[in-house]
Design a protein around this motif. Structure first.
Motif, PDB file in Angstrom:
ATOM      1  N   GLU A  56       0.824  -1.179  -0.071  1.00 37.20           N
ATOM      2  CA  GLU A  56       0.037   0.088  -0.019  1.00 37.20           C
ATOM      3  C   GLU A  56       0.911   1.211   0.002  1.00 37.20           C
ATOM      4  O   GLU A  56       0.385   2.260  -0.770  1.00 37.20           O
ATOM      5  N   GLU A  93       2.240   2.056  -3.518  1.00 35.92           N
ATOM      6  CA  GLU A  93       0.906   2.219  -4.411  1.00 35.92           C
ATOM      7  C   GLU A  93       0.307   3.656  -4.195  1.00 35.92           C
ATOM      8  O   GLU A  93      -0.127   4.434  -5.139  1.00 35.92           O
ATOM      9  N   LEU A  94       0.187   3.946  -2.860  1.00 37.36           N
ATOM     10  CA  LEU A  94      -0.488   5.212  -2.691  1.00 37.36           C
ATOM     11  C   LEU A  94       0.281   6.286  -2.959  1.00 37.36           C
ATOM     12  O   LEU A  94      -0.097   7.399  -3.120  1.00 37.36           O
ATOM     13  N   THR A  95       1.745   6.187  -2.576  1.00 40.48           N
ATOM     14  CA  THR A  95       2.755   7.443  -2.741  1.00 40.48           C
ATOM     15  C   THR A  95       3.583   7.598  -3.981  1.00 40.48           C
ATOM     16  O   THR A  95       4.099   8.514  -4.020  1.00 40.48           O
ATOM     17  N   GLU A 139      -4.657   2.038   9.832  1.00 39.97           N
ATOM     18  CA  GLU A 139      -5.752   2.808   8.877  1.00 39.97           C
ATOM     19  C   GLU A 139      -5.135   4.234   8.942  1.00 39.97           C
ATOM     20  O   GLU A 139      -5.246   4.975   8.157  1.00 39.97           O
ATOM     21  N   ILE A 142      -2.443   4.562   6.307  1.00 39.96           N
ATOM     22  CA  ILE A 142      -3.305   4.610   4.931  1.00 39.96           C
ATOM     23  C   ILE A 142      -3.710   5.750   4.667  1.00 39.96           C
ATOM     24  O   ILE A 142      -3.699   6.477   3.555  1.00 39.96           O
ATOM     25  N   ALA A 143      -4.643   6.517   5.600  1.00 39.69           N
ATOM     26  CA  ALA A 143      -4.887   7.778   5.409  1.00 39.69           C
ATOM     27  C   ALA A 143      -3.884   8.778   5.262  1.00 39.69           C
ATOM     28  O   ALA A 143      -3.970   9.576   4.292  1.00 39.69           O
ATOM     29  N   TYR A 167      -0.808   8.110   3.637  1.00 37.85           N
ATOM     30  CA  TYR A 167      -0.246   8.189   2.482  1.00 37.85           C
ATOM     31  C   TYR A 167      -1.197   8.289   1.212  1.00 37.85           C
ATOM     32  O   TYR A 167      -0.830   8.611   0.426  1.00 37.85           O
ATOM     33  N   THR A 168      -2.602   8.241   1.532  1.00 30.85           N
ATOM     34  CA  THR A 168      -3.705   8.383   0.881  1.00 30.85           C
ATOM     35  C   THR A 168      -3.659   9.914   0.326  1.00 30.85           C
ATOM     36  O   THR A 168      -3.649  10.400  -0.855  1.00 30.85           O
ATOM     37  N   GLY A 200      -0.400  11.039  -1.355  1.00 35.70           N
ATOM     38  CA  GLY A 200      -0.665  10.739  -3.022  1.00 35.70           C
ATOM     39  C   GLY A 200      -1.784  11.442  -3.648  1.00 35.70           C
ATOM     40  O   GLY A 200      -1.234  12.127  -4.829  1.00 35.70           O
ATOM     41  N   GLN A 201      -2.714  11.987  -3.141  1.00 35.93           N
ATOM     42  CA  GLN A 201      -3.620  12.884  -3.805  1.00 35.93           C
ATOM     43  C   GLN A 201      -3.019  14.335  -3.583  1.00 35.93           C
ATOM     44  O   GLN A 201      -3.594  15.177  -4.430  1.00 35.93           O
TER      45      GLN A 201
END
Length: 198
Positions: free
Chosen positions: A142, A145-147, A176, A179-180, A182-183, A186-187
Motif C-alpha cells: 500500500e 501504491e499510494l505514494t 488505517e 493508510i489515511a 499515504y492516501t 498521494g492525492q
C-alpha cells in the motif's frame, strides 16, 4: 592532486522548528503502542504538508515507561540528504541523547515506533542501532501504491530476520492511520524524491 577545496567535511540534519511546539500538545508518558503510534501519525501528517520530506515519522520510546527518548521526521527535502529518513533521524537523535551508537548497551528496552515497515536503508540502520523492539503501523504494497515511493528490495521475511536477532516486532498498530496519511499524500501531488525512474 585531488581537489579537496570543493569537498565537504561534514553534513547536518535537524528537526524542523515546528516539532517542539507540536509535542507540547501531548501528555507524557505515552504508555501504549497505540498512543505512541498516534503521535507518529500526527507528526507524519504535518511533516509532508510542511515540506520537510515524505509522510513519515518515528519515535524512539522506552517500551516499559512510555518515555519518548527521541522524535524523528523525514527531512530529506529540508536537509538535502537522501538518508535523512524518519527512522534514521529518530535513531540518530536517540544515540546522541544517550551518548552511544549502541542504544541497548546504555539504555536497554527501547523501541522504534514508525508508520510503516522499514525501507531497505532503514532496515539496516535499525538492525544495528541497539533498539530492541520495532512497532509498525503496517507492512505491504500500500505504501508504494499510494505514494509512489520506492522502498527498495525489502526482503519478504524482514520481521523474522529481526526476531532471529532478538528484536521484537509488533505489527498493524493503527494501520488505517498510516493508510489515511499515504492516501492524502498521494492525492496531494507532493514531490516523491525517490520514485522509480525509467
Amino acid at each position: 592532486m585531488i581537489d579537496t577545496e570543493s569537498m565537504a567535511t561534514g553534513f547536518h540534519a535537524e528537526l524542523p522548528p515546528w516539532v517542539w511546539p507540536f509535542l507540547d500538545d501531548y501528555e507524557a508518558p505515552l504508555t501504549s503502542s497505540a498512543e505512541r503510534m498516534a503521535l507518529v501519525h500526527a507528526l507524519a501528517d504535518r511533516n509532508w504538508v510542511a515540506g520537510n520530506g515524505g509522510p513519515f515519522a518515528a519515535v524512539v520510546a522506552d517500551t516499559f515507561t512510555g518515555e519518548i527518548v527521541s522524535v524523528g521526521v523525514n527531512v530529506v527535502l529540508s536537509s538535502g540528504l537522501s538518508s535523512a529518513h524518519a527512522e534514521v533521524t529518530a535513531i540518530s537523535l536517540a544515540q546522541a541523547a544517550v551518548g552511544s551508537w549502541d542504544l541497548a548497551a546504555v539504555r536497554p528496552g527501547l523501541e522504534l515506533v514508525v508508520n510503516w515497515r522499514p525501507c531497505a536503508m532503514c532496515f539496516g540502520a535499525f538492525l544495528w542501532s541497539g533498539v530492541q523492539k520495532l512497532v509498525v503501523a503496517g507492512d505491504g504494497p500500500e505504501l508504494e501504491e499510494l505514494t509512489g515511493f520506492d522502498e527498495g528490495p525489502v526482503v519478504a521475511d524482514w520481521a523474522e530476520q529481526l526476531e532471529q536477532r532478538g528484536i521484537t516486532v509488533e505489527q498493524d498498530v493503527l494501520r488505517e492511520g498510516a493508510i489515511a496519511t499515504y492516501t492524502a499524500y498521494g492525492q496531494g501531488r507532493a514531490l516523491v524524491y525517490n520514485a522509480r525512474r525509467g
